[in-house]
Motif scaffolding. Sequence first.
Motif, PDB file in Angstrom:
ATOM      1  N   TRP A 189       0.906  -1.204  -0.307  1.00  0.00           N
ATOM      2  CA  TRP A 189       0.099  -0.037  -0.200  1.00  0.00           C
ATOM      3  C   TRP A 189       0.819   1.090   0.013  1.00  0.00           C
ATOM      4  CZ3 TRP A 189      -0.019   3.099   4.763  1.00  0.00           C
ATOM      5  CH2 TRP A 189      -1.127   4.227   4.451  1.00  0.00           C
ATOM      6  N   TYR A 190       1.994   1.375   0.780  1.00  0.00           N
ATOM      7  CA  TYR A 190       2.802   2.305   0.820  1.00  0.00           C
ATOM      8  C   TYR A 190       3.445   2.714  -0.280  1.00  0.00           C
ATOM      9  CZ  TYR A 190       3.900   5.335   4.852  1.00  0.00           C
ATOM     10  OH  TYR A 190       3.798   6.365   5.955  1.00  0.00           O
ATOM     11  N   ASP A 191       3.830   1.660  -0.930  1.00  0.00           N
ATOM     12  CA  ASP A 191       4.760   1.805  -2.393  1.00  0.00           C
ATOM     13  C   ASP A 191       4.013   2.099  -3.516  1.00  0.00           C
ATOM     14  OD1 ASP A 191       6.894   1.354  -0.880  1.00  0.00           O
ATOM     15  OD2 ASP A 191       7.346  -0.870  -1.449  1.00  0.00           O
ATOM     16  N   ARG A 192       2.732   1.449  -3.462  1.00  0.00           N
ATOM     17  CA  ARG A 192       1.889   1.684  -4.675  1.00  0.00           C
ATOM     18  C   ARG A 192       0.695   2.485  -4.650  1.00  0.00           C
ATOM     19  NH1 ARG A 192       5.747  -0.184  -6.164  1.00  0.00           N
ATOM     20  NH2 ARG A 192       6.005  -2.183  -7.062  1.00  0.00           N
ATOM     21  N   GLU A 193       0.575   3.200  -3.461  1.00  0.00           N
ATOM     22  CA  GLU A 193      -0.437   4.247  -3.353  1.00  0.00           C
ATOM     23  C   GLU A 193      -0.215   5.352  -2.500  1.00  0.00           C
ATOM     24  OE1 GLU A 193      -4.966   3.183  -2.937  1.00  0.00           O
ATOM     25  OE2 GLU A 193      -4.683   4.020  -0.883  1.00  0.00           O
ATOM     26  N   HIS A 194       0.142   5.193  -1.483  1.00  0.00           N
ATOM     27  CA  HIS A 194       0.354   6.296  -0.329  1.00  0.00           C
ATOM     28  C   HIS A 194       1.348   7.311  -0.902  1.00  0.00           C
ATOM     29  CE1 HIS A 194      -0.892   8.111   3.360  1.00  0.00           C
ATOM     30  NE2 HIS A 194       0.334   8.020   3.768  1.00  0.00           N
ATOM     31  N   VAL A 195       2.590   6.757  -0.862  1.00  0.00           N
ATOM     32  CA  VAL A 195       3.733   7.768  -1.410  1.00  0.00           C
ATOM     33  C   VAL A 195       3.376   8.446  -2.534  1.00  0.00           C
ATOM     34  CG1 VAL A 195       6.081   7.966  -2.047  1.00  0.00           C
ATOM     35  CG2 VAL A 195       5.156   6.064  -0.350  1.00  0.00           C
ATOM     36  N   GLU A 196       2.759   8.055  -3.683  1.00  0.00           N
ATOM     37  CA  GLU A 196       2.341   8.809  -4.668  1.00  0.00           C
ATOM     38  C   GLU A 196       1.281   9.692  -4.327  1.00  0.00           C
ATOM     39  OE1 GLU A 196       0.520   8.445  -9.281  1.00  0.00           O
ATOM     40  OE2 GLU A 196       1.730   6.622  -8.407  1.00  0.00           O
ATOM     41  N   GLU A 197       0.403   9.263  -3.531  1.00  0.00           N
ATOM     42  CA  GLU A 197      -0.700  10.225  -3.445  1.00  0.00           C
ATOM     43  C   GLU A 197      -0.352  11.390  -2.597  1.00  0.00           C
ATOM     44  OE1 GLU A 197      -4.935   8.703  -1.516  1.00  0.00           O
ATOM     45  OE2 GLU A 197      -3.460   8.905   0.051  1.00  0.00           O
ATOM     46  N   ARG A 198       0.678  11.118  -1.498  1.00  0.00           N
ATOM     47  CA  ARG A 198       0.931  12.154  -0.865  1.00  0.00           C
ATOM     48  C   ARG A 198       2.073  13.261  -1.678  1.00  0.00           C
ATOM     49  NH1 ARG A 198      -2.751  11.415   1.366  1.00  0.00           N
ATOM     50  NH2 ARG A 198      -3.012  11.017   3.727  1.00  0.00           N
ATOM     51  N   ALA A 199       2.815  12.817  -2.678  1.00  0.00           N
ATOM     52  CA  ALA A 199       3.481  13.304  -3.425  1.00  0.00           C
ATOM     53  C   ALA A 199       2.856  14.503  -4.535  1.00  0.00           C
ATOM     54  CB  ALA A 199       4.526  12.610  -4.257  1.00  0.00           C
ATOM     55  N   ARG A 200       1.802  13.826  -4.790  1.00  0.00           N
ATOM     56  CA  ARG A 200       0.786  14.710  -5.588  1.00  0.00           C
ATOM     57  C   ARG A 200       0.040  15.901  -5.153  1.00  0.00           C
ATOM     58  NH1 ARG A 200      -0.715  12.605 -10.549  1.00  0.00           N
ATOM     59  NH2 ARG A 200       0.062  10.319 -10.936  1.00  0.00           N
ATOM     60  N   ILE A 201       0.168  15.993  -3.666  1.00  0.00           N
ATOM     61  CA  ILE A 201      -0.822  16.966  -3.019  1.00  0.00           C
ATOM     62  C   ILE A 201      -0.002  18.494  -3.167  1.00  0.00           C
ATOM     63  CG2 ILE A 201      -1.439  18.104  -0.835  1.00  0.00           C
ATOM     64  CD1 ILE A 201      -1.808  15.089   0.017  1.00  0.00           C
ATOM     65  N   GLU A 202      -0.893  19.219  -3.729  1.00  0.00           N
ATOM     66  CA  GLU A 202       0.009  20.730  -3.919  1.00  0.00           C
ATOM     67  C   GLU A 202       0.587  21.086  -2.698  1.00  0.00           C
ATOM     68  OE1 GLU A 202      -1.691  25.194  -5.310  1.00  0.00           O
ATOM     69  OE2 GLU A 202      -3.223  23.701  -5.056  1.00  0.00           O
ATOM     70  N   GLY A 203       2.062  21.455  -3.020  1.00  0.00           N
ATOM     71  CA  GLY A 203       2.628  22.071  -1.816  1.00  0.00           C
ATOM     72  C   GLY A 203       3.730  21.172  -1.284  1.00  0.00           C
ATOM     73  N   PHE A 204       3.362  19.924  -1.413  1.00  0.00           N
ATOM     74  CA  PHE A 204       4.538  19.083  -1.299  1.00  0.00           C
ATOM     75  C   PHE A 204       5.662  18.710  -2.233  1.00  0.00           C
ATOM     76  CE2 PHE A 204       1.239  17.856   1.762  1.00  0.00           C
ATOM     77  CZ  PHE A 204       1.521  16.747   2.699  1.00  0.00           C
ATOM     78  N   ILE A 205       6.877  18.443  -1.549  1.00  0.00           N
ATOM     79  CA  ILE A 205       7.838  18.301  -2.400  1.00  0.00           C
ATOM     80  C   ILE A 205       8.566  17.066  -2.601  1.00  0.00           C
ATOM     81  CG2 ILE A 205      10.524  18.942  -2.403  1.00  0.00           C
ATOM     82  CD1 ILE A 205       9.723  21.629  -0.983  1.00  0.00           C
ATOM     83  N   SER A 206       8.499  16.236  -1.546  1.00  0.00           N
ATOM     84  CA  SER A 206       8.819  14.837  -1.811  1.00  0.00           C
ATOM     85  C   SER A 206       8.287  14.151  -0.660  1.00  0.00           C
ATOM     86  CB  SER A 206      10.229  14.645  -1.632  1.00  0.00           C
ATOM     87  OG  SER A 206      10.654  15.088  -0.237  1.00  0.00           O
ATOM     88  N   ALA A 207       8.334  12.755  -0.908  1.00  0.00           N
ATOM     89  CA  ALA A 207       7.752  11.654   0.092  1.00  0.00           C
ATOM     90  C   ALA A 207       8.758  10.470  -0.067  1.00  0.00           C
ATOM     91  CB  ALA A 207       6.286  11.007  -0.380  1.00  0.00           C
ATOM     92  N   ALA A 208       9.076  10.169   1.445  1.00  0.00           N
ATOM     93  CA  ALA A 208      10.133   9.193   1.487  1.00  0.00           C
ATOM     94  C   ALA A 208      10.029   8.175   2.356  1.00  0.00           C
ATOM     95  CB  ALA A 208      11.622   9.874   1.617  1.00  0.00           C
TER      96      ALA A 208
END
Length: 232
Positions: A41-60
């Motif tokens: 879930w983290y690798d296939r959904e959550h990281v990308e979902e958060r990285a797409r939010i306006e104002g976010f730079i990165s998710a690690a």
Amino acid sequence: MSEMFATESLATESAAGMAPQGMLFVASNVDAADEADFNQWYDREHVEERARIEGFISAARYEAVQGGPKYLGLYRTESLGAFTSAAYKAAFRRQTPWSVANLDRMRQPMRRVSEVTATVGQGSGSWLAVLPLAQPEDPLALVDLAGEVGGQLSAQPGFVQSYLLMPDAELSQPLPKESLTDRQLLPILVIESSAEAASEQALQEAAKRLGASTQQAARYALKWKLFSGEVA
């Protein structure tokens, strides 16, 4: 100190009229039976979902090699304003069933929304040292000291970047299963390095300079990182 390792602090950012970057720090354990689906879930959904939010730079994502919690997510933003934006709030209103299930699987979770201060260096290291610090009487003095410590560490081989996370009490709302007993919003020094030995050396020296205990520190290895500009 070279230009590459220029230090930024709350004081200098305020004087320049700059808003410091923000970071969401989420750490948790997961039951062994749930880990496979949690990681998927983290690798296939959550990281990308958060990285797409306006104002976010990165998710690690990181996994502990010593200390814990076992899993750590760091989400860097352009400013703390990203955590009060309509886009961020909308992300919570659109939780998928997969997200709901895995958020419920988090054990001993810890959520902090912080200003990123005393930044020294640049880039991303494969090894992460996370050092909690005592609550300071003078926050600005701690920021300045953390910058000085980072400047000294920057001369060591394997150093990549260090920064101090200063939690925002209003924005650091706890996760549903986060314990509220003796919950403290402590400053956290994060050190990124390119090698495990360099990470440990930097951690030991930083703890000595800052009067902190390495017994409270956690060591993590980078699993992967996604920048918002990479999201198709």
